[in-house]
Design an enzyme around this catalytic site. Structure first.
Site, PDB file in Angstrom:
ATOM      1  N   CYS A   2      34.147  54.851  -7.521  1.00 16.24           N
ATOM      2  CA  CYS A   2      34.849  55.913  -6.803  1.00 16.24           C
ATOM      3  C   CYS A   2      33.860  56.837  -6.091  1.00 16.24           C
ATOM      4  O   CYS A   2      32.712  56.976  -6.495  1.00 16.24           O
ATOM      5  CB  CYS A   2      35.645  56.757  -7.793  1.00 16.24           C
ATOM      6  N   ARG A  27      30.291  52.461  -1.568  1.00 11.90           N
ATOM      7  CA  ARG A  27      30.497  52.364  -3.014  1.00 11.90           C
ATOM      8  C   ARG A  27      31.643  51.418  -3.355  1.00 11.90           C
ATOM      9  O   ARG A  27      31.830  51.053  -4.500  1.00 11.90           O
ATOM     10  CB  ARG A  27      30.777  53.756  -3.594  1.00 11.90           C
ATOM     11  N   TRP A  74      38.070  53.171  -6.820  1.00 12.78           N
ATOM     12  CA  TRP A  74      37.782  51.763  -7.109  1.00 12.78           C
ATOM     13  C   TRP A  74      38.416  51.509  -8.466  1.00 12.78           C
ATOM     14  O   TRP A  74      37.954  52.029  -9.482  1.00 12.78           O
ATOM     15  CB  TRP A  74      36.265  51.563  -7.142  1.00 12.78           C
ATOM     16  N   ASN A 100      35.500  60.464 -10.987  1.00 11.55           N
ATOM     17  CA  ASN A 100      34.753  59.205 -10.931  1.00 11.55           C
ATOM     18  C   ASN A 100      34.218  58.964 -12.335  1.00 11.55           C
ATOM     19  O   ASN A 100      33.615  59.853 -12.936  1.00 11.55           O
ATOM     20  CB  ASN A 100      33.592  59.332  -9.925  1.00 11.55           C
ATOM     21  N   GLY A 101      34.451  57.754 -12.865  1.00 11.53           N
ATOM     22  CA  GLY A 101      33.974  57.437 -14.211  1.00 11.53           C
ATOM     23  C   GLY A 101      35.107  56.835 -15.025  1.00 11.53           C
ATOM     24  O   GLY A 101      36.130  56.407 -14.475  1.00 11.53           O
ATOM     25  N   GLU A 482      18.083  35.085  -6.524  1.00  5.89           N
ATOM     26  CA  GLU A 482      18.491  36.145  -5.609  1.00  5.89           C
ATOM     27  C   GLU A 482      19.182  35.556  -4.370  1.00  5.89           C
ATOM     28  O   GLU A 482      20.178  36.100  -3.888  1.00  5.89           O
ATOM     29  CB  GLU A 482      17.269  37.000  -5.217  1.00  5.89           C
ATOM     30  N   LYS A 486      22.969  36.476  -3.300  1.00  3.50           N
ATOM     31  CA  LYS A 486      23.256  37.014  -1.966  1.00  3.50           C
ATOM     32  C   LYS A 486      24.353  36.189  -1.293  1.00  3.50           C
ATOM     33  O   LYS A 486      25.290  36.721  -0.726  1.00  3.50           O
ATOM     34  CB  LYS A 486      21.986  36.955  -1.135  1.00  3.50           C
ATOM     35  N   GLU A 489      27.792  36.635  -2.951  1.00  6.70           N
ATOM     36  CA  GLU A 489      28.237  38.017  -2.807  1.00  6.70           C
ATOM     37  C   GLU A 489      28.848  38.282  -1.422  1.00  6.70           C
ATOM     38  O   GLU A 489      29.914  38.884  -1.316  1.00  6.70           O
ATOM     39  CB  GLU A 489      27.004  38.906  -3.015  1.00  6.70           C
ATOM     40  N   HIS A 505      18.867  17.387 -15.552  1.00  9.21           N
ATOM     41  CA  HIS A 505      19.428  17.528 -16.902  1.00  9.21           C
ATOM     42  C   HIS A 505      20.890  17.960 -16.839  1.00  9.21           C
ATOM     43  O   HIS A 505      21.436  18.453 -17.818  1.00  9.21           O
ATOM     44  CB  HIS A 505      18.599  18.523 -17.714  1.00  9.21           C
ATOM     45  N   LYS A 602      28.841  49.367  -4.484  1.00  7.23           N
ATOM     46  CA  LYS A 602      27.405  49.523  -4.297  1.00  7.23           C
ATOM     47  C   LYS A 602      26.733  50.001  -5.576  1.00  7.23           C
ATOM     48  O   LYS A 602      25.680  49.540  -5.956  1.00  7.23           O
ATOM     49  CB  LYS A 602      27.141  50.512  -3.153  1.00  7.23           C
TER      50      LYS A 602
HETATM   51  C1  AGP Z   1      23.033  43.330  -5.202  1.00  8.45           C
HETATM   52  O1  AGP Z   1      23.234  42.757  -3.971  1.00  8.45           O
HETATM   53  C2  AGP Z   1      24.166  43.846  -5.901  1.00  8.45           C
HETATM   54  N1  AGP Z   1      25.183  44.352  -5.129  1.00  8.45           N
HETATM   55  C3  AGP Z   1      24.029  44.274  -7.334  1.00  8.45           C
HETATM   56  O2  AGP Z   1      23.692  43.129  -8.053  1.00  8.45           O
HETATM   57  C4  AGP Z   1      23.029  45.399  -7.680  1.00  8.45           C
HETATM   58  O3  AGP Z   1      21.733  44.953  -7.474  1.00  8.45           O
HETATM   59  C5  AGP Z   1      23.248  45.840  -9.138  1.00  8.45           C
HETATM   60  O4  AGP Z   1      24.545  46.329  -9.288  1.00  8.45           O
HETATM   61  C6  AGP Z   1      22.235  46.859  -9.605  1.00  8.45           C
HETATM   62  O5  AGP Z   1      22.308  48.037  -8.867  1.00  8.45           O
HETATM   63  P1  AGP Z   1      21.150  49.114  -8.941  1.00  8.45           P
HETATM   64  O6  AGP Z   1      19.926  48.477  -8.364  1.00  8.45           O
HETATM   65  O7  AGP Z   1      21.652  50.252  -8.113  1.00  8.45           O
HETATM   66  O8  AGP Z   1      20.953  49.460 -10.368  1.00  8.45           O
END
Ligand code: AGP
Length: 607
Positions: A2, A27, A74, A100-101, A482, A486, A489, A505, A602
């Site tokens: 949020c 976010r 969110w 938020n939380g 990674e 990516k 995602e 394997h 985010k």
């Molecule tokens: C990366 O593309 C992500 N959206 C996600 O994995 C992110 O790296 C993770 O949530 C950690 O966030 P931070 O680096 O703000 O702690």
């Protein structure tokens, strides 16, 4: 997660609230709303969907009120819907709040409120807070601020709260525990938000609120207290980025803009880090590690930042004279990691607000470990808790998919590893060549960015695929992880990373005609082995994209991308840039919402 905005001052509040919410869009959110207040009453407008829908609803409504709160939700408790969206109001429509939380004990509190006759309109955990305030204000006759202080003592979990009321239309109350909140002020008034980009068009002087603090915001003043009502000092910082740094700058997405910012982000992160052939890190020197007899080191983080940890551990494990391991923060916090005063824990995070990483850091502190943060956002939660903070100077990263934060984490962790080897007397790190090459990295990244057109063509291989396979060995493995993250995602193509030697394997059973295999083979000791694994997939019909060094004999393969010549350690930085672009172009040809992938936020500030 949020996003919250709030404004009180001499100007109408709505423009600030809306621009702030749009800056917080990164976010992630599924609904949005505002409450405006003046002596004539509360006006709340909220909707499921995008900010544009809220804007359309407000278009014809005159909104002169100079005090208000805004929210993008969110969903955590209750589906995305108009009813569940914030702000939430009491039955008399005199108090309104945004949150938020997560309130962990909301069911128990709800039961008590139901017994007292309160009626609930939503399925959220948040709504209990507005009824608690109503109860304390109207039935126990506390002032609104006293009611807030009493309420926060009842709440378990995390919260950033902003409250307005017709009872006091010239005040906004706020409180924070484990969810981010920053305050600001300019000539016209006082404001707050979940993150600094929401304030930057108005001010660059920011006050990051600490856990356990509550605020009384008025048009011309701001007072901070702890949850017992004891006045607290104001700790202002000047935010180093201007508002333009948070705009797209000519690119069609923040992700592509941020991919192209990597040369300068890496340059900034390394600025001032070298003294001749040594790494300069006074933040780490102050920890006095040699005297503490460090026996183990954990690198802890989530998602992309966790991949940076895997990289750091793979890099250091051959040299370290103590146990080193990488752990996802969500596992670390609930596992039984061995922690004592001889343990160093390094927490890596772009936002510095990730709930699991913060909880892991708190655990490490409780057990007496030495803690360090590798963080991008100034003044964020981790920086306030860790014994030392190293900043990646990537600038604001808006795209949900992390790019420049990752590459700057890789270079800063490399510097940290060199420093640790030096301080803890681990012997040779071959650091002189590495330090020289770290400084050549910005140009090397510029070089690989020139592959952009070629990558856009290669993305066609993935247009109709549902899966992709990323493989690599040693330091190529975190890059494969990674790259896979990516791709899934932003383009929603399912992707997994495997150690190349593990293919036969099990995973090779999935390879069929036109399967796409993306292979990293940049580590001289094992590159030839990875190339043999590629042959095995080609024999089964796979289309392979090979990312390798200048020297590797690989011309027989269909698609070969060669990285600039640098120390082996640094291929992870140049290599991942290619994978970021591959994910971007795959998402782009599939028409995905690149900067705001579905279901993602985010900054994951709840567990
Ligand atoms: C990366 O593309 C992500 N959206 C996600 O994995 C992110 O790296 C993770 O949530 C950690 O966030 P931070 O680096 O703000 O702690």
């Amino acid at each position: 997660m949020c996003g919250i905005t709030a404004y009180i001052g001499a100007e109408p509040a709505l423009p600030f609230l809306m621009q702030g919410l749009s800056k917080l869009e990164y976010r992630g959110y599924d609904s949005a709303g505002v409450t405006l207040v003046d002596s004539s009453g509360l006006f709340t407008c909220k909707t499921k969907g995008r900010l544009k829908q809220l804007e359309d609803m407000l278009e014809t409504v005159p909104c002169p009120q100079k005090c208000g709160i805004g929210h993008t939700r969110w969903a955590t408790h209750g589906v995305p819907s108009q009813m569940n969206s914030h702000p939430h109001t009491n039955e008399k429509n005199t108090i309104s709040l945004v949150h938020n939380g997560i309130i962990e004990n909301y069911l128990a509190l709800k039961e008590e409120l139901l017994k007292k006759g309160y009626k609930f309109k939503s399925e959220t955990d948040t709504e209990i807070v507005v009824h608690l305030l109503d109860d304390y204000y109207y039935h126990e006759h506390l002032s609104l601020f006293e009611a807030l202080l009493k309420a926060v003592h009842q709440l378990q979990g995390s919260f950033a709260l902003c409250i307005v009321s017709t009872e006091e239309p010239d005040v906004i109350y706020a409180a924070k525990k484990e969810s981010p909140m920053v305050l600001g002020r300019d000539k016209s008034g006082t404001m707050c938000a979940s993150d600094a980009p929401a304030l930057l068009a108005y001010t660059s002087e920011i006050l990051p609120l600490k856990d356990g603090q509550a605020v009384i915001m008025k048009a011309d003043s701001l007072q901070i207290f702890d949850f017992d009502g004891v006045p607290q000092e104001e700790e202002w910082i000047v935010f180093p980025y201007d508002v333009h740094a948070a705009q797209k700058g000519g690119y069609d997405s923040f992700m592509m803009k941020e991919i192209h910012e990597q040369p300068s982000a890496v340059r900034e992160t390394l600025r001032g880090r070298f003294r001749g052939e040594m790494v300069y890190m006074p933040e780490i020197e102050k920890l006095n590690l040699p005297a503490r007899g460090i026996q183990r080191i954990y690198y802890v983080a989530c998602g992309t930042a966790y991949h940076a940890c895997v990289y750091a551990v793979t890099q250091i494990s051959a040299r370290a004279r103590c146990a080193v391991s990488a752990m996802p923060a969500s596992e670390f916090r609930y596992g039984s990691p061995y922690l004592d005063e001889h343990t160093l824990c390094v927490f890596v995070s772009q936002s510095g607000e990730t709930a699991d990483t913060i909880a892991a850091l708190k655990l490490a502190k409780e057990k007496g470990a030495v803690t360090a943060g590798v963080v991008n956002v100034l003044g964020s939660g981790i920086t306030r808790l860790a014994d030392a903070t190293l900043y990646t100077c990537a600038g604001p990263e808006i795209s949900v998919a992390s790019t420049k934060a990752y590459t700057t984490q890789l270079v800063l962790l490399t510097c940290l590893n060199i420093k640790l080897a030096d301080l803890l007397d681990w012997g040779v790190f071959d650091q002189y060549q590495l330090i020289e090459d770290l400084q050549k990295l910005p140009e090397a990244i510029e070089e690989v960015l020139k592959y952009e057109k070629k990558i856009a063509e290669l993305a066609e291989l993935l247009r109709y695929r549902q899966d992709a396979y990323f493989i690599g060995r040693q330091l190529d493995y975190p890059t494969a992880m990674e790259g896979a993250l990516k791709l899934k995602e932003v383009s929603y193509v399912h992707a997994d990373a495997y150690y190349a030697g593990e293919l036969k394997h099990g995973p090779i059973a999935l390879i069929e005609k036109d399967s796409v295999v993306i292979a990293m083979a940049t580590q001289p000791k094992v590159a030839a082995k990875t190339v043999s694994n590629i042959e095995e997939t080609i024999a089964r019909g796979a289309r392979v994209i090979l990312i390798t060094t200048q020297q590797m004999k690989a011309d027989r393969f269909e698609h070969v991308l060669r990285l600039p010549e640098l120390s082996d350690e640094l291929s992870a930085v140049t290599g991942v840039v290619l994978l970021q672009m591959l994910a971007y172009y795959t998402a782009s040809i599939k028409g995905c919402d690149i900067d705001k992938p579905r279901n993602l936020a985010k900054s994951v500030t709840v567990e």
